[in-house]
Design a protein around this motif. Structure first.
Motif, PDB file in Angstrom:
ATOM      1  N   UNK A 203       0.860  -1.182   0.000  1.00 12.69           N
ATOM      2  CA  UNK A 203       0.000   0.000   0.000  1.00 12.69           C
ATOM      3  C   UNK A 203       0.895   1.230   0.000  1.00 12.69           C
ATOM      4  N   UNK A 204       0.726   2.061  -1.008  1.00 13.05           N
ATOM      5  CA  UNK A 204       1.643   3.184  -1.201  1.00 13.05           C
ATOM      6  C   UNK A 204       0.893   4.503  -1.003  1.00 13.05           C
ATOM      7  N   UNK A 205       1.143   5.097   0.154  1.00 10.17           N
ATOM      8  CA  UNK A 205       0.634   6.426   0.449  1.00 10.17           C
ATOM      9  C   UNK A 205       1.669   7.459   0.014  1.00 10.17           C
ATOM     10  N   UNK A 206       1.241   8.636  -0.406  1.00  8.06           N
ATOM     11  CA  UNK A 206       2.217   9.652  -0.808  1.00  8.06           C
ATOM     12  C   UNK A 206       3.065  10.111   0.379  1.00  8.06           C
ATOM     13  N   UNK A 207       4.390   9.992   0.300  1.00  6.14           N
ATOM     14  CA  UNK A 207       5.262  10.361   1.430  1.00  6.14           C
ATOM     15  C   UNK A 207       5.628  11.837   1.407  1.00  6.14           C
ATOM     16  N   UNK A 208       4.628  12.692   1.497  1.00  2.00           N
ATOM     17  CA  UNK A 208       4.831  14.133   1.292  1.00  2.00           C
ATOM     18  C   UNK A 208       5.866  14.720   2.239  1.00  2.00           C
ATOM     19  N   UNK A 209       5.764  14.387   3.526  1.00  2.00           N
ATOM     20  CA  UNK A 209       6.640  15.009   4.517  1.00  2.00           C
ATOM     21  C   UNK A 209       8.083  14.534   4.348  1.00  2.00           C
ATOM     22  N   UNK A 210       8.245  13.263   3.964  1.00  2.00           N
ATOM     23  CA  UNK A 210       9.593  12.741   3.716  1.00  2.00           C
ATOM     24  C   UNK A 210      10.233  13.474   2.540  1.00  2.00           C
ATOM     25  N   UNK A 271      -8.337  16.657   0.883  1.00  2.00           N
ATOM     26  CA  UNK A 271      -7.736  17.988   0.842  1.00  2.00           C
ATOM     27  C   UNK A 271      -6.306  17.951   1.339  1.00  2.00           C
ATOM     28  N   UNK A 272      -6.056  17.230   2.450  1.00  2.00           N
ATOM     29  CA  UNK A 272      -4.716  17.287   3.031  1.00  2.00           C
ATOM     30  C   UNK A 272      -3.662  16.730   2.085  1.00  2.00           C
ATOM     31  N   UNK A 273      -3.945  15.603   1.398  1.00  2.00           N
ATOM     32  CA  UNK A 273      -2.973  15.062   0.451  1.00  2.00           C
ATOM     33  C   UNK A 273      -2.652  16.075  -0.632  1.00  2.00           C
ATOM     34  N   UNK A 274      -3.687  16.693  -1.165  1.00  2.00           N
ATOM     35  CA  UNK A 274      -3.471  17.597  -2.291  1.00  2.00           C
ATOM     36  C   UNK A 274      -2.785  18.885  -1.871  1.00  2.00           C
ATOM     37  N   UNK A 275      -3.082  19.381  -0.681  1.00  2.00           N
ATOM     38  CA  UNK A 275      -2.370  20.555  -0.187  1.00  2.00           C
ATOM     39  C   UNK A 275      -0.888  20.248   0.009  1.00  2.00           C
ATOM     40  N   UNK A 276      -0.593  19.132   0.664  1.00  2.00           N
ATOM     41  CA  UNK A 276       0.802  18.770   0.912  1.00  2.00           C
ATOM     42  C   UNK A 276       1.547  18.517  -0.385  1.00  2.00           C
ATOM     43  N   UNK A 277       0.916  17.805  -1.335  1.00  2.00           N
ATOM     44  CA  UNK A 277       1.616  17.455  -2.569  1.00  2.00           C
ATOM     45  C   UNK A 277       1.736  18.646  -3.511  1.00  2.00           C
ATOM     46  N   UNK A 583       8.289   7.972   9.383  1.00  2.00           N
ATOM     47  CA  UNK A 583       7.211   8.354  10.288  1.00  2.00           C
ATOM     48  C   UNK A 583       7.465   9.686  10.982  1.00  2.00           C
ATOM     49  N   UNK A 584       8.606  10.310  10.715  1.00  2.00           N
ATOM     50  CA  UNK A 584       8.878  11.642  11.276  1.00  2.00           C
ATOM     51  C   UNK A 584       9.441  12.552  10.192  1.00  2.00           C
ATOM     52  N   UNK A 585       8.901  12.418   8.985  1.00  2.00           N
ATOM     53  CA  UNK A 585       9.421  13.193   7.862  1.00  2.00           C
ATOM     54  C   UNK A 585       9.344  14.685   8.084  1.00  2.00           C
ATOM     55  N   UNK A 586       8.202  15.169   8.613  1.00  2.00           N
ATOM     56  CA  UNK A 586       8.102  16.612   8.820  1.00  2.00           C
ATOM     57  C   UNK A 586       9.032  17.061   9.937  1.00  2.00           C
ATOM     58  N   UNK A 587       9.184  16.240  10.961  1.00  2.00           N
ATOM     59  CA  UNK A 587      10.132  16.588  12.013  1.00  2.00           C
ATOM     60  C   UNK A 587      11.543  16.704  11.474  1.00  2.00           C
TER      61      UNK A 587
END
Length: 678
Positions: A203-210, A271-277, A583-587
């Motif tokens: 399952x591949x979720x977009x890794x926006x924060x990474x 919305x959140x996926x599209x804003x981040x991407x 799991x801590x990409x934004x951090x």
């Protein structure tokens, strides 16, 4: 006759208002009723765009016999996870601890004191694939409650004590270092599949924060490997069926194919996926000049404004995965998939070209002979103008299909993410309409979501504030959006609003002893534990979102308390980053800003409309220095502390690049400013 959910504003809860189940919203009276009747509480958590939530509703909650059994033996509570992320987080933690997995719909049985004792997600109407039927589960729980109450109480008590003992702290980890970031990058290189460009996993979720971390690490440390990984991930996503090749914007995730098959999306659009991407691809373009990144960023921004913007100026939460397939049946993906015959009906002579370009086959790559759209071949072999014509005709034809349902509630955090993305994308690509859309959403957040004490409500709908209090991610992400808007517009009022929100983070969400952050405020409703999670999910964790906003606000204002709070919060990144960087990409991205300063850019001109000042301002916004903040105004402009004592140089518009308010020599030359911010 409608049940109690008819009095709520949540689109998800309203979907269940006509169920024969006697649903309660999450409120004290529901638990009092369970206590009075001496029955367990059945908690069902989902959200409006959740495919399996709809399936379980149709199979079980709309069934008269099942509903009658539920009404006779339980008090049933329905929760929208997007309105109450705190309730969702607490009980999802219990579900995952007990079963090893989680998901939605989430099904939890608990005592009238809110202590959980039996868990699951989706239950089918008949037993299959080793799963009990929902009716079997209901009967089993009822029998345990009536004949083995002591055992149920022991289980519930133990689970509750275990959850309460999971307090987190930044401890003595200290701030992230160069080694932290290097080890995180090394771990990511081990997780990536170089052949596909994706991270490994079915399952591949977009890794926006990474990806934001990778771009910032490249900018600060010059890591070619980080940039190549970011480019590979962005290319893989944009060419796959995760991306809506006709209308722009991204679906929620894709599933790995069977041998020889195609990636299949879960078609809901959040919305959140599209804003981040949108922001990710805009930042990739900023770093590389990639035309593909520019196209995806703008198409995604246009999708958000076209399909998610509400009449009040905010942005709706989601579009459903399912829609009417034209025969009256609700089918997942019906709005987005195509057959060769459908292409021929719309495109005539261009149908074969479109089939080759988008990977549409006679056999189909999805279901019932239909195909998901993707880009299996290099784009350069096709004539760009002809492809653009094909896209526009397909989009127009698709617009005549029954559209997916839209969840119109406005979530504060996700709108904060959209404000940041649209403000920056509009500034980068000279699209003032996108900046205006960002301002409109920010205005709504101030008018509707902020009370007189600058406390946020989590949601609104139709311009009316919801009853649920904002959580940490709301404060962090809305502050992030306001700070981005301040940098883009030169309007210091957005910096002021960010400061008001971050004051609440310091006083109501932060442990004064350890510096750890909680997802709910100290004065919020008390659940069986106070939720606290520093790891990203589909959005940045509230913990690291707040840390990033605190750091940026400190860079703008010189506030030592805000900087100290950010540094203490980032201790968790040093602890987790080298082990679980995904799991801590934004951090990790915020840590890059911390290691870089972050840099503070003050641009002053004789007037905001001065062409030379605008050129310097645009150059500053396009700088790749991680987490740099930009203040734009006239000398002595009281709206931005960074502009104090920053005079024009020789009467000309001037830029200052600083760290901790100590500045390099000023410049009037955009090229020199560009060099100072790379």
């Amino acid at each position: 006759m409608p049940n109690r959910l008819a009095q709520t504003t949540s689109p998800y809860l309203l979907q269940h208002a006509d169920n024969p189940v006697d649903w309660w919203p999450w409120e004290t009276d529901a638990f009092e009723e369970a206590r009075r009747r001496d029955v367990p509480v059945f908690l069902s958590v989902g959200y409006s765009a959740c495919h399996w939530c709809h399936v379980m509703a149709h199979e079980s909650f709309e069934d008269e016999d099942t509903a009658a059994y539920m009404n006779g033996h339980f008090v049933s509570v329905k929760v929208d996870r997007e309105e109450r992320p705190d309730v969702d987080a607490v009980y999802m933690e219990a579900v995952q601890a007990a079963t090893g997995q989680g998901g939605w719909p989430m099904s939890v049985f608990m005592t009238p004191d809110g202590e959980p004792f039996y868990f699951g997600t989706y239950f089918p109407p008949e037993a299959r694939h080793g799963m009990p039927s929902f009716r079997q589960v209901l009967e089993g729980v009822h029998n345990a409650w009536t004949s083995r109450r002591d055992e149920v109480g022991e289980v519930a008590g133990k689970i509750t004590r275990d959850l309460a003992g999971r307090e987190l702290s930044t401890g003595d980890a200290g701030m992230p270092t160069e080694e932290t970031q290097a080890l995180a990058l090394l771990q990511l290189t081990r997780d990536i599949d170089p052949a596909s460009g994706w991270f490994r996993g079915d399952t591949k979720f977009p890794p926006s924060m990474v990806i934001e971390f990778l771009l910032r690490h490249h900018a600060r440390a010059g890591s070619v490997a980080a940039l190549e990984m970011a480019e590979g991930l962005c290319s893989a996503m944009a060419r796959s069926s995760l991306y809506d090749q006709v209308g722009g914007g991204f679906h929620r995730y894709v599933l790995a194919p069977r041998a020889g098959g195609s990636l299949v999306p879960h078609f809901e659009k959040m919305l959140y996926d599209n804003a981040l991407l949108c922001r990710v691809y805009a930042h990739l373009w900023r770093a590389t000049g990639s035309e593909s990144a520019r196209r995806v960023a703008l198409e995604t921004a246009d999708f958000m404004v076209r399909e998610l913007r509400t009449p009040e100026g905010g942005f709706a939460s989601a579009l459903d995965a399912d829609s009417d397939d034209g025969t009256g049946r609700h089918v997942e993906g019906a709005y987005y998939v195509w057959t060769p015959e459908q292409l021929r009906e719309v495109l005539q002579d261009d149908a074969e070209l479109a089939a080759q370009y988008f990977g549409v086959t006679e056999e189909g790559t999805f279901e019932h002979g239909s195909s998901v759209l993707q880009l299996p071949q290099a784009e350069g072999v096709f004539e760009a103008a002809r492809i653009e014509s094909v896209r526009s005709r397909l989009l127009a034809a698709r617009g005549a299909r029954p559209a997916p349902g839209r969840d119109d509630k406005v979530v504060a955090a996700w709108n904060g993410l959209a404000v940041a993305a649209l403000a920056e994308t509009g500034a980068y690509f000279d699209r003032p309409d996108l900046v205006e859309a960002a301002v409109g959403a920010a205005d709504l957040l101030v008018r509707v979501h902020l009370d007189e004490h600058a406390r946020l409500s989590r949601t609104s709908k139709d311009g009316r504030s919801g009853v649920n209090a904002g959580v940490l991610e709301d404060y962090g992400d809305v502050a992030e959006g306001f700070l981005a808007l301040a940098s883009v517009t030169g309007e210091g009022v957005w910096l002021d609003f960010a400061g008001l929100l971050l004051d609440h983070v310091l006083t109501r969400f932060t442990d004064p002893g350890s510096g750890a952050l909680y997802d709910t405020a100290a004065d919020a409703e008390q659940l069986i534990r106070r939720p606290q999670d520093p790891t990203d999910n589909a959005v940045p964790s509230g913990w690291t979102a707040a840390a990033g906003a605190l750091l940026a606000y400190a860079a703008h204002t010189g506030s030592e308390p805000h900087r100290t709070a950010a540094e203490r919060a980032l201790g968790v990144v040093k602890a987790l980053g080298p082990r679980v960087p995904r799991f801590v990409g934004w951090g990790l991205a915020v840590a890059e800003a911390l290691l870089d300063g972050p840099r503070e850019v003050a641009v002053v001109g004789p007037a905001l409309g001065d062409p030379a000042a605008r050129a310097l301002h645009r150059t500053a916004l396009l700088g790749t220095a991680p987490g740099a903040v930009v203040a734009f105004g006239t000398p002595g402009d009281g709206e931005f502390p960074l502009l104090a004592d920053r005079p024009l140089s020789g009467g000309m518009s001037t830029a200052y690049v600083c760290r901790n308010f100590a500045c390099d020599a000023p410049t009037t030359d955009p090229d020199r400013l560009r060099a100072a911010l790379t």
